[in-house]
Design an enzyme around this catalytic site. Sequence first.
Site, PDB file in Angstrom:
ATOM      1  N   SER A 115       0.829  -1.209   0.000  1.00 55.34           N
ATOM      2  CA  SER A 115       0.000   0.000   0.000  1.00 55.34           C
ATOM      3  C   SER A 115       0.859   1.252   0.000  1.00 55.34           C
ATOM      4  O   SER A 115       1.945   1.282   0.597  1.00 55.34           O
ATOM      5  CB  SER A 115      -0.889   0.008   1.249  1.00 55.34           C
ATOM      6  N   TYR A 142      -2.504   0.528   9.973  1.00 54.65           N
ATOM      7  CA  TYR A 142      -2.673  -0.210   8.712  1.00 54.65           C
ATOM      8  C   TYR A 142      -1.417  -0.104   7.868  1.00 54.65           C
ATOM      9  O   TYR A 142      -0.876  -1.111   7.387  1.00 54.65           O
ATOM     10  CB  TYR A 142      -3.878   0.334   7.936  1.00 54.65           C
ATOM     11  N   LYS A 179     -17.731  -0.415   0.803  1.00 53.86           N
ATOM     12  CA  LYS A 179     -16.595  -0.005   1.639  1.00 53.86           C
ATOM     13  C   LYS A 179     -16.891   1.122   2.623  1.00 53.86           C
ATOM     14  O   LYS A 179     -16.043   1.473   3.439  1.00 53.86           O
ATOM     15  CB  LYS A 179     -15.411   0.394   0.752  1.00 53.86           C
TER      16      LYS A 179
END
Length: 317
Positions: A115, A142, A179
């Site tokens: 990411s 994250y 989402k």
Amino acid sequence: MIIVTGAAGFIASNLIKKLNSEGFNHIIAVDKFDNADKNKNLEGLKIQEKVERDVFFNWLEKQDPKMIEFIFHLGARTDTTEFDKELLSQLNTEYSKKIWLKCIEMQIPLVYASSAATYGLGELGYDDDESKIPHLKPLNPYGVSKNEFDIWALNQKVKPFYWTGLKFFNVYGPGEYHKGRMASVILHAYRQISESGKMKLFRSHNPEFKDGEQMRDFVFVNDVVDVMIWLMHHRKNSGIYNLGSGKARTFLDLVKAVFKSMKMKEDISFIDTPEDIRDKYQYFTEANMEKLKSIGYPKDFTSLEEGVDQYLQNIKK
């Protein structure tokens, strides 16, 4: 067989759709199939078998390695506001390690999702130079969980015979409807403009950026899928690569493109960025895409305006 983890998710379901269109129908879909809205992403797709995430490794033990052509590991806990570090470590770091080790043992090539959240504020830039990865400072747990796996992978003496980690930037497109808050600004804009005729953007709390001129590298999901399938066929030049459009655009650019595609008059105002994300907010991201191009990736990336229009036509259908 091609194994896709996180199969019901946004990017993975688009990948399966494209694989099907190219004649790959023996897809093993791995996920936690407990979200009805998310599972709609798999409707109409050709899938050989669905395997629950928690029993995947038991299932894998029983397979003939010669029958498995590739693993796309896209499953993860992707909520950037998740602060349960143990959960993120379990799902994003440790689960990925187990897949990596199985790919070595069973001689299976691997593409996995990293990411752009690993880059933090971009203090070291947005170059996919692997020597910089241990020094990156992600802004949230994250991003930390993703970066920890990247570092672990690079440090392994034994690696899958082919492997690639992809640092996804701001991916948008069909299939992200489930989402919620984590959906792209394009989907939020479409919904907000449809309901009110207006769009509210976050105000800038950084004097270097005017309101609405915060910049992101927005990349259309079709481009992301094309890169992954090209890597499956390429199977050379293992490593970690950026995957964005290579061109930062402002949120104002994005919202204006939405208004234009919807054939509506622009009406944009600004609200304060929520305090829970304000000190972790990225004001600029832009993928350096030279590394992927240097190994021969041939395609151009979709412009923001074209991608927004394609996406909104899909929503209208």
